[in-house]
Design a protein around this motif. Sequence first.
Motif, PDB file in Angstrom:
ATOM      1  N   GLN A  49       6.707  -7.627  -0.064  1.00 34.02           N
ATOM      2  CA  GLN A  49       5.840  -7.499   1.023  1.00 34.02           C
ATOM      3  C   GLN A  49       5.265  -5.959   1.241  1.00 34.02           C
ATOM      4  N   THR A  50       6.751  -5.524   1.486  1.00 35.24           N
ATOM      5  CA  THR A  50       6.916  -4.213   2.027  1.00 35.24           C
ATOM      6  C   THR A  50       6.392  -3.119   0.839  1.00 35.24           C
ATOM      7  N   LEU A  51       6.936  -3.304  -0.259  1.00 37.88           N
ATOM      8  CA  LEU A  51       6.536  -2.466  -1.238  1.00 37.88           C
ATOM      9  C   LEU A  51       5.134  -2.520  -1.760  1.00 37.88           C
ATOM     10  N   THR A  52       4.466  -3.690  -1.712  1.00 40.97           N
ATOM     11  CA  THR A  52       3.216  -3.724  -2.340  1.00 40.97           C
ATOM     12  C   THR A  52       1.979  -3.740  -1.367  1.00 40.97           C
ATOM     13  N   ASP A  53       2.691  -3.364  -0.157  1.00 41.31           N
ATOM     14  CA  ASP A  53       1.432  -3.115   1.112  1.00 41.31           C
ATOM     15  C   ASP A  53       0.634  -2.133   0.801  1.00 41.31           C
ATOM     16  N   GLY A  54      -0.776  -2.529   0.347  1.00 42.73           N
ATOM     17  CA  GLY A  54      -1.814  -1.490   0.395  1.00 42.73           C
ATOM     18  C   GLY A  54      -1.918  -1.137  -1.019  1.00 42.73           C
ATOM     19  N   LYS A  55      -1.072  -1.882  -2.246  1.00 44.89           N
ATOM     20  CA  LYS A  55      -1.224  -1.351  -3.674  1.00 44.89           C
ATOM     21  C   LYS A  55      -1.925  -2.238  -4.536  1.00 44.89           C
TER      22      LYS A  55
END
Length: 487
Positions: A184-190
């Motif tokens: 969730q953190t790494l893909t946020d906005g990706k």
Amino acid sequence: MSADAAVKYVTETTPEEIERVKEWINTEDYKEKNFARQALVIAPPHACQPLGAQLAAHGFEGTLPFVHGSQGCASYYRSTLNRHFREPAPAVSDAMTEDGAVFGGQNNLHEGLENAIALYKPKMVAIFTSCMPEIIGDDLTAFIKNARLKGFLANDFPAPYANTPSFNGSHIHGYDAMLLSILQTLTDGKALEGRCTGRLNLIAGCDFNTGNYREYARILKEFGIPVTLLADISESFDSPCDGTYHVYPGGTKLDDAADSINGKATITVGPYATPKTFTWIKDTYAGKHVAMPMPMGVAKTDAFIMKIAELFGKPVPESLKAERGRAVDAMTDAHQYLHGKKFAVYGDPDYLIGYVSFLLEMGAIPHHILCSKGSKKFEKEMQALLDSSLYGKGCTIYMGKDLWHMRSLLVTDPVDAMIGDSHGKFSARDAGIPLFRFGFPIMDRVNKHRYPLIGYQGVVNMVSEIANKFLDIKDETCEPRFFELMR
Ligand code: SF4
């Protein structure tokens, strides 16, 4: 002075009484009392949630696992991983003590984050909890928000966090919670409209076998399919010994993990270890989503291979077809040594489905199946698997039971062998049967985590280890006139 005279006995128990109890614990009468046990758990074959969270954290590039809680707990996760892999398991703890337990652990967390980032220079810190902050109700969301406000943590520094209360669930639940938070953190906005990486995202589940990760990568290479192995611990816990200590070897590249949201397809082969992560992926990730069992045994490996071929519209490579043929040949050659043999198996749900599938294919009988932390869904799937085979008849699933229950089963309703982690060695010794160490943790044998159990190669490895052990036993125990060159 004799050795006996130097021993100061702490009880007055007579040798006769010790002998009586030793015999009694092998009886049906004792088994009945043992199975009536309610509050006490003895030797459960699972670890606590944070240990699984730490495993997930190690699977990402430059990531420092950060334990919010007690130092002793952190030592337990580190030492268990360290003993299993015989590799360092670098992690930090904010070392909450009495004052933290009374006033809350916010100060510990803030100081800990500042120090750990300055000292160990990670690219990401993955925060999870031990029991203590969970019991007192520490609010991680607020603490981390405050850490950013007060400058202990830079605003753009990735710091996923997961609540991993150990009085609930097991290591697989901690793995799921941490993996979910990291993704969730790494893909946020990706997520990008119209972008497709063309890659397969593969989640191995809470799998402690580095050989399995390498085997997944090899199979996909044979297909020519680019893969992002999410939470890839193959290098983290099996890096080359080159004379230099690397704090963060391997792991999934953070950029690749971020872009995984735009993948062509995502497969989890650990459905019982990643239910929350996978539910979120289904709602969030582009492409196709598939949850399927670990590819252990021929049928489950076939299903995995066919699913990949279908998802990517590619034919099954000739090299994999040949591997399958060799695995079937290896099974046929060894069939007579496993056929009809009774087994007791225990461990995590995903592993158990794999062991049982393989045993049934070999005509072996998974007589006792014990799972200390499993769901109704798992029990139903396992029962359906048993019902699908002649060799599953009369086998029993024991849910929510531990290895002391297993001992009672082994001595009152014997089997030929056990499959599970090192903790079963005591019961196996009492029962006089071999233990095949296929789970986690394996602390009393070397390199077991390097031998894949998945795929067709995994079939060859399992069949060879089990059949050869039975042949060893025959050679060691047969009468001299039956000691043969050929077996
Ligand atoms: S169960 Fe709780 S107290 Fe025990 S090691 Fe795990 S986190 Fe620590």
